[in-house]
Design a protein around this motif. Structure first.
Motif, PDB file in Angstrom:
ATOM      1  N   THR A   1       0.845  -1.188   0.000  1.00 56.29           N
ATOM      2  CA  THR A   1       0.000   0.000   0.000  1.00 56.29           C
ATOM      3  C   THR A   1       0.881   1.239   0.000  1.00 56.29           C
ATOM      4  O   THR A   1       1.720   1.415   0.885  1.00 56.29           O
TER       5      THR A   1
ATOM      6  N   THR B   1       1.792   4.836   0.770  1.00 58.29           N
ATOM      7  CA  THR B   1       1.347   5.762   1.818  1.00 58.29           C
ATOM      8  C   THR B   1       1.694   7.218   1.532  1.00 58.29           C
ATOM      9  O   THR B   1       1.157   8.102   2.185  1.00 58.29           O
TER      10      THR B   1
ATOM     11  N   THR C   1       6.804   6.160  -0.224  1.00 57.06           N
ATOM     12  CA  THR C   1       6.796   5.349   0.989  1.00 57.06           C
ATOM     13  C   THR C   1       5.615   4.381   0.909  1.00 57.06           C
ATOM     14  O   THR C   1       4.582   4.680   0.296  1.00 57.06           O
ATOM     15  N   SER C   2       5.762   3.228   1.511  1.00 50.46           N
ATOM     16  CA  SER C   2       4.719   2.216   1.417  1.00 50.46           C
ATOM     17  C   SER C   2       4.770   1.291   2.621  1.00 50.46           C
ATOM     18  O   SER C   2       5.745   1.276   3.378  1.00 50.46           O
ATOM     19  N   VAL C   3       3.684   0.522   2.772  1.00 51.51           N
ATOM     20  CA  VAL C   3       3.579  -0.507   3.805  1.00 51.51           C
ATOM     21  C   VAL C   3       3.201  -1.801   3.105  1.00 51.51           C
ATOM     22  O   VAL C   3       2.254  -1.838   2.318  1.00 51.51           O
TER      23      VAL C   3
END
Length: 204
Positions: A53, A55, A123-125
């Protein structure tokens, strides 16, 4: 806390099947509270997929903020070491070490972003999701585990109920009656009266 890597020494038997990982975790907690050895229990995920995901966008400002947060932790570690070494140090010295840690964290984060920005500027998760999760238990604890969970998975499917053809079907309902026996062919002109097949020419 879960650890990645390594293969289990033994394979357990499935006692429950869940659609979500938290539901499987709750079942494991019940088993542990019921005195099932933790090493006998495993959660097996099926249909695993990785979902990343996004962000936000990563720029120099965001990299500096992230580095500052990490720098606070670094500064606290340096300050703790410094204060333990010199207990009579002034508070200004403590704050100075904190600022140095923040500056080092920001600098390292900005340098890392400058090197990697062409490949990754966001940025991601990342999460690992599964279609279903099985809770398995080794054979030595299987009976007690089934009592705790309260059900046995994969029951045998019940036989389908016979179709009642005496009542008319509802709108949209499909009825598949049993196939009727094939009718017997009509007797030919040479067939005997009793309905038995006529003897062939080779019959004495």
């Amino acid at each position: 806390m879960s650890m990645m890597g390594g293969a289990p020494q033994e394979h357990g038997e499935k006692i429950a099947d869940y659609a979500t990982y938290p539901a499987a975790q709750q079942a494991v907690s019940q088993l542990i509270q019921g005195d099932i050895p933790a090493r006998d229990i495993a959660i097996v995920g099926h249909g695993l997929r990785s979902v990343e995901t996004i962000t936000g966008r990563l720029g120099y400002a965001a990299a500096a903020r992230s580095g500052a947060i990490n720098g606070v932790l670094l500064g606290l570690a340096f300050s703790a070491i410094f204060v333990l070494g010199t207990p009579n140090a002034a508070i200004q010295l403590f704050a100075g070490v904190m600022l140095v840690g923040i500056a080092i964290g920001m600098l390292l984060s900005i340098l890392t972003y400058a090197l990697l920005r062409r490949r990754r500027d966001y940025t991601s998760v990342t999460q690992v999701l599964g279609d279903r999760y099985e809770v398995t238990v080794l054979p030595r604890s299987i009976h007690r585990a089934r009592e705790i969970v309260g059900h046995v998975v994969a029951p045998t499917a019940a036989a389908p109920a016979p179709v009642d053809l005496t009542t008319p079907p509802q709108y949209g309902e499909r009825i598949d009656p049993a196939p009727a026996p094939a009718p017997r062919p009509a007797p030919g002109p040479n067939a005997p009266a009793g309905g038995d097949p006529a003897p062939g020419p080779d019959t004495p």
